[in-house]
Design an enzyme around this catalytic site. Sequence first.
Site, PDB file in Angstrom:
ATOM      1  CB  CYS A  78      -0.981  -0.038   1.171  1.00  0.00           C
ATOM      2  SG  CYS A  78      -2.303   1.157   0.990  1.00  0.00           S
ATOM      3  CG  HIS A 166      -3.686  -3.766   3.063  1.00  0.00           C
ATOM      4  ND1 HIS A 166      -2.752  -3.237   3.910  1.00  0.00           N
ATOM      5  CD2 HIS A 166      -4.282  -2.720   2.447  1.00  0.00           C
ATOM      6  CE1 HIS A 166      -2.781  -1.919   3.840  1.00  0.00           C
ATOM      7  NE2 HIS A 166      -3.705  -1.579   2.951  1.00  0.00           N
ATOM      8  CD  GLU A 168      -1.294  -6.115   5.469  1.00  0.00           C
ATOM      9  OE1 GLU A 168      -0.979  -6.565   4.349  1.00  0.00           O
ATOM     10  OE2 GLU A 168      -1.474  -4.903   5.681  1.00  0.00           O
ATOM     11  CB  SER A 220      -0.508 -10.554  37.405  1.00  0.00           C
ATOM     12  OG  SER A 220      -0.465 -11.145  36.106  1.00  0.00           O
ATOM     13  N   GLY A 221      -0.808 -13.926  37.849  1.00  0.00           N
ATOM     14  CA  GLY A 221      -1.757 -14.977  37.475  1.00  0.00           C
ATOM     15  C   GLY A 221      -2.066 -14.911  35.987  1.00  0.00           C
ATOM     16  N   GLY A 222      -1.657 -13.830  35.322  1.00  0.00           N
ATOM     17  CA  GLY A 222      -1.915 -13.677  33.894  1.00  0.00           C
ATOM     18  C   GLY A 222      -0.941 -14.486  33.042  1.00  0.00           C
ATOM     19  CB  VAL A 223      -1.135 -15.387  29.418  1.00  0.00           C
ATOM     20  CG1 VAL A 223      -0.347 -16.248  28.451  1.00  0.00           C
ATOM     21  CG2 VAL A 223      -2.579 -15.832  29.487  1.00  0.00           C
ATOM     22  CB  SER A 225       3.496 -12.316  34.926  1.00  0.00           C
ATOM     23  OG  SER A 225       2.278 -12.817  35.397  1.00  0.00           O
TER      24      SER A 225
END
Length: 506
Positions: A78, A166, A168, A220-223, A225
């Site tokens: 583009c 595009h 992608e 934190s329990g998150g993915v 970390s």
Amino acid sequence: MNKIIILDFGSQTTQLIGRRVRELGTFCEILPYDSFPAEDPDVIGVILSGSPLSVYAPDALLPDLSGVFGRYPVLGICYGAQLISFLGGGKVENSGTREYGRALLNYVAEDCPLLTGIEAGSQVWMSHGDSITALPSGFRLAASTDSVRNAAFWNPDRRIWGVQFHPEVVHTADGKRLLENFVVGICGSRREWSSDSFVETTVRELQATLEDGNVILGLSGGVDSTVAAVLLNRAVGSRLTGIFVNHGLLRKNEFEDVLADYRKLGLNVRGVDASGLFLDALKGVDNPERKRKIIGRLFIEVFEAEAAKIPGVKYLAQGTIYPDRIESRNITGKVIKSHHNVGGLPEHLNLSLCEPLKWLFKDEVRSVGLSLGIPRHMLFRHPFPGPGLAVRIVGEITPEKVRILQDVDDIFIRSLRAEGLYDAIWQAGAILLPVRTVGVMGDERTYDYAVVLRAVTSSDAMTADWAFLPEDFTRRLSNEIINKVKGVNRVCYDISSKPPSTIEWE
Ligand code: XMP
């Protein structure tokens, strides 16, 4: 390792180009349009992204690419294609109207290696206001659509390609094939990038850079970390200490459950229950931003006090991922989103920063997590805000309200899992309103809280649609909540999308 450099001119889809290249097993770096690395022996090709700007406008981004053209294979997408044409002496003009949406290729050059395996009739996705009306000398036409003659073009001698559409985005049917033709066929990628290879090289690098001294990491329990911790644990073992702070606004039993999960993974973790401290400081506070500030400040205080107990700490690790860093950057003068993970290192701690996931996209973090043997329920959990239930209790927070909301949220999330709906939803939770309404239970009048359930679908939290939940499911759910959670007599469902609403209520 082979890499593709993607020069970012500020398009919304630049990150998507990066993800597609990685899906092709090839490492890539997204850099600001004017920051091409001087000497990097690993570079095998260059992609120029799109942009909201025009190449002929006064604010156009026109970097000096003389050291790039002719040296590496280049693909302009583009704006990138228009730039190739403009810099080479071709013509780019405003096409009068913005062309947005699908188009079909009506001509494809048979001998163009970028388009091998792609035939006339293939659908492409256009999004542009400018058109390339004359190609620079040395360039040949490679593909056209009914309304865009120079939809793709190339200079075979200098190995430069431009595509107006595009590749992608998924709406370009053969976009993946086109990018594969470029990355693998033309640039010769050896396809060395995979979760397993990432784990292997990163563990080796971490061992070399974290020679001595201890490492701390906020969990934190998150993915992000969690994956960062397991990766670091593999590299430095018990020299890593994870610190998991309970601010008292986590989901029901989450502190205990997540700590148990971490220990099963062999992590050296300290759980700090500071609920009382946080809830005391939040007493009487009803302003959402004040709540966030108090929680943020206390969090750092508790974290630092715990870190001070660990001897010989030299490094602070963080689960920062690639999009956190790209989104925080500003290419066209418009900040899209600023991130709490970036630039937040408390300087007086005097620690070196270690960010082992800084090159990974979110889906790659999950794949790496699977390679590391982290259980699926930890990797595919819904996002949860740092301030936790504080931003889901509208108005003042009390221990009683936290208990009510934890119970409602627990029933909601467990029901979504039991019904097989959890994975199709980006994020779900409950909100407690500062509103009491009249109800009747048996022969008794009740005067209790109203709660709101919120479930949304999204791919990045920047936009979100409210999720449709089946009628029999919502009927059972509201019955269960009202019957089991003392203090609630009304359940509502939030049918607002983002924008104009946000995912969280505060
Ligand atoms: P909104 O409400 O802005 O949320 O649509 C977008 C995403 O960000 C999360 N969120 C936060 N995460 N600290 C966080 O760590 C916060 O203060 C915060 N506020 C919102 C939200 O849960 C959603 O995933």
